[in-house]
Design an enzyme around this catalytic site. Sequence first.
Site, PDB file in Angstrom:
ATOM      1  N   LYS A  98      -2.291  -4.967   4.081  1.00 52.54           N
ATOM      2  CA  LYS A  98      -2.306  -6.318   4.634  1.00 52.54           C
ATOM      3  C   LYS A  98      -2.236  -7.312   3.494  1.00 52.54           C
ATOM      4  CE  LYS A  98      -5.663  -7.664   3.165  1.00 52.54           C
ATOM      5  NZ  LYS A  98      -6.220  -7.747   1.782  1.00 52.54           N
ATOM      6  N   ASP A 178      -5.288 -12.968   1.493  1.00 58.04           N
ATOM      7  CA  ASP A 178      -6.065 -11.788   1.106  1.00 58.04           C
ATOM      8  C   ASP A 178      -7.147 -11.430   2.122  1.00 58.04           C
ATOM      9  OD1 ASP A 178      -6.605  -9.675  -0.707  1.00 58.04           O
ATOM     10  OD2 ASP A 178      -8.405 -10.727  -1.364  1.00 58.04           O
TER      11      ASP A 178
HETATM   12  N1  LIG Z   1      -7.440  -2.671   3.177  1.00 53.99           N
HETATM   13  C1  LIG Z   1      -8.294  -2.997   2.227  1.00 53.99           C
HETATM   14  O1  LIG Z   1      -9.501  -2.769   2.330  1.00 53.99           O
HETATM   15  C2  LIG Z   1      -7.776  -3.638   0.975  1.00 53.99           C
HETATM   16  C3  LIG Z   1      -8.650  -3.862  -0.091  1.00 53.99           C
HETATM   17  C4  LIG Z   1      -8.130  -4.368  -1.281  1.00 53.99           C
HETATM   18  C5  LIG Z   1      -6.778  -4.677  -1.360  1.00 53.99           C
HETATM   19  N2  LIG Z   1      -5.978  -4.499  -0.297  1.00 53.99           N
HETATM   20  C6  LIG Z   1      -4.533  -4.800  -0.385  1.00 53.99           C
HETATM   21  O2  LIG Z   1      -3.950  -3.791  -1.212  1.00 53.99           O
HETATM   22  C7  LIG Z   1      -2.960  -4.352  -2.067  1.00 53.99           C
HETATM   23  C8  LIG Z   1      -3.319  -4.031  -3.509  1.00 53.99           C
HETATM   24  O3  LIG Z   1      -4.540  -4.657  -3.868  1.00 53.99           O
HETATM   25  P1  LIG Z   1      -5.327  -4.174  -5.210  1.00 53.99           P
HETATM   26  O4  LIG Z   1      -6.362  -5.155  -5.489  1.00 53.99           O
HETATM   27  O5  LIG Z   1      -5.709  -2.766  -5.065  1.00 53.99           O
HETATM   28  O6  LIG Z   1      -4.143  -4.352  -6.280  1.00 53.99           O
HETATM   29  P2  LIG Z   1      -4.031  -3.931  -7.798  1.00 53.99           P
HETATM   30  O7  LIG Z   1      -5.166  -3.081  -8.208  1.00 53.99           O
HETATM   31  O8  LIG Z   1      -3.703  -5.143  -8.583  1.00 53.99           O
HETATM   32  O9  LIG Z   1      -2.768  -2.957  -7.755  1.00 53.99           O
HETATM   33  C9  LIG Z   1      -1.487  -3.329  -7.396  1.00 53.99           C
HETATM   34  C10 LIG Z   1      -0.536  -2.239  -7.912  1.00 53.99           C
HETATM   35  O10 LIG Z   1       0.794  -2.630  -7.626  1.00 53.99           O
HETATM   36  C11 LIG Z   1       1.657  -2.167  -8.633  1.00 53.99           C
HETATM   37  N3  LIG Z   1       2.555  -3.251  -9.033  1.00 53.99           N
HETATM   38  C12 LIG Z   1       3.891  -3.270  -8.871  1.00 53.99           C
HETATM   39  N4  LIG Z   1       4.414  -4.393  -9.327  1.00 53.99           N
HETATM   40  C13 LIG Z   1       3.396  -5.125  -9.810  1.00 53.99           C
HETATM   41  C14 LIG Z   1       3.334  -6.397 -10.430  1.00 53.99           C
HETATM   42  N5  LIG Z   1       4.432  -7.141 -10.652  1.00 53.99           N
HETATM   43  N6  LIG Z   1       2.118  -6.844 -10.810  1.00 53.99           N
HETATM   44  C15 LIG Z   1       1.006  -6.122 -10.584  1.00 53.99           C
HETATM   45  N7  LIG Z   1       1.011  -4.898 -10.001  1.00 53.99           N
HETATM   46  C16 LIG Z   1       2.202  -4.416  -9.612  1.00 53.99           C
HETATM   47  C17 LIG Z   1       0.809  -1.665  -9.779  1.00 53.99           C
HETATM   48  O11 LIG Z   1       0.953  -0.247  -9.848  1.00 53.99           O
HETATM   49  P3  LIG Z   1       1.729   0.472 -11.058  1.00 53.99           P
HETATM   50  O12 LIG Z   1       1.445  -0.346 -12.290  1.00 53.99           O
HETATM   51  O13 LIG Z   1       1.084   1.800 -11.097  1.00 53.99           O
HETATM   52  O14 LIG Z   1       3.171   0.515 -10.689  1.00 53.99           O
HETATM   53  C18 LIG Z   1      -0.619  -2.042  -9.417  1.00 53.99           C
HETATM   54  O15 LIG Z   1      -1.535  -1.033  -9.743  1.00 53.99           O
HETATM   55  C19 LIG Z   1      -2.903  -5.836  -1.715  1.00 53.99           C
HETATM   56  O16 LIG Z   1      -1.873  -6.033  -0.783  1.00 53.99           O
HETATM   57  C20 LIG Z   1      -4.238  -6.128  -1.049  1.00 53.99           C
HETATM   58  O17 LIG Z   1      -4.147  -7.161  -0.093  1.00 53.99           O
HETATM   59  C21 LIG Z   1      -6.445  -3.968   0.859  1.00 53.99           C
END
Ligand SMILES: NC(=O)c1ccc[n+]([C@@H]2O[C@H](COP(=O)([O-])OP(=O)(O)OC[C@H]3O[C@@H](n4cnc5c(N)ncnc54)[C@H](OP(=O)(O)O)[C@@H]3O)[C@@H](O)[C@H]2O)c1
Length: 325
Positions: A98, A178
């Site tokens: 989401k 978010d």
């Molecule tokens: N359902 C829930 O409980 C929940 C909780 C938290 C977050 N979320 C959702 O999950 C998603 C990720 O959140 P997160 O906090 O886990 O994110 P995060 O740790 O920042 O990770 C995002 C990942 O996306 C990849 N990526 C690809 N292009 C990127 C770019 N230009 N900049 C940064 N990262 C990039 C990276 O993987 P690589 O470097 O390995 O390619 C990075 O590890 C979001 O959409 C958020 O809304 C959901």
Amino acid sequence: MIDKVRWGILGTANIALAKVIPAMQRSPWCEIRAIASRDLAKAQRAAAELNIPHAYGSYEELLADNTVEAIYNPLPNHLHVPWSIKATDAGKHVLCEKPIALSATEARTLIEARDRTGKRIQEAFMVRTHPQWLETRRLIHTGRIGSLRSIAGFFCYFNSDPGNIRNQLDFGGGALMDIGCYPITISRWIYNAEPQRVLGLIERDPVFGTDTLTTAVLEFAEGHSTFTCSTRLAAYQRMIFHGTEGRIEVLIPFNAPNDQPTQILLNDKLIEIPVCDQYEIQGSLFSQAIRENREQPIPLVDAVHNMTVIDAVFKSASSSAFIRG
Ligand SMILES: NC(=O)c1ccc[n+]([C@@H]2O[C@H](COP(=O)([O-])OP(=O)(O)OC[C@H]3O[C@@H](n4cnc5c(N)ncnc54)[C@H](OP(=O)(O)O)[C@@H]3O)[C@@H](O)[C@H]2O)c1
């Protein structure tokens, strides 16, 4: 024996490594087969830590793996739609984090992708299949608080890290995208309707441009829903449902723990929901829908409707006017 759905993970997101992958690995319906990162070493590290058999150094390589049937997409928000479409075009089902898109218009392109490829896509609103929410909805819909007239929600945390994806405007960052998406999906699901009018009030970070304090009023035919979400307030989350004969409070509505029971308050009576893992349930139910060709728990069109309300809150805040649903 269950023929598990074989999953691949796009990126090494925190939410994937900390919560979703371990939960899906415990599901009888899921096998986590591969993980991809833009950096092969990162993918290999994650694969070693989580006991995932295959690691890829690009997302394209993961999508080309014919043994993978379904993709979990936890990339930053601006990459949800592009990579979900690539995944369906590669013949995979998709569970996408989401908010599913940057706008309702962008979300609709997923419906086209689904219809073109015949693959399933679901927004990963794990809360919608958590037993505490099923019970809350059941209590409300069976009249236990009389007629529901008002919902109030809070979802706040403090994060001013400029490197975090939540603080990048062009990544689809900000509080509404978010976390404001949660009280919206819950309100629409509980009222079983779309809001007729939406009012939004938004304060933005002067440097990042993201919304840091957002309050919205959603007017439904049967009652109101108001919520505040913020990336700059002390951490707190709560949802309250007020009816003509009682009220329900969901004490940890969104980040429900997987190691202790959750609790809801029906008036002053505490109802305990046994320990469960909402990410495991989400993975199981979506995989089961794939394997047994059943209806998925949350239809894709629901994601378009949720984005429509998010769009309306932004539009209202910038025009200082109610936006009609
Ligand atoms: N359902 C829930 O409980 C929940 C909780 C938290 C977050 N979320 C959702 O999950 C998603 C990720 O959140 P997160 O906090 O886990 O994110 P995060 O740790 O920042 O990770 C995002 C990942 O996306 C990849 N990526 C690809 N292009 C990127 C770019 N230009 N900049 C940064 N990262 C990039 C990276 O993987 P690589 O470097 O390995 O390619 C990075 O590890 C979001 O959409 C958020 O809304 C959901």
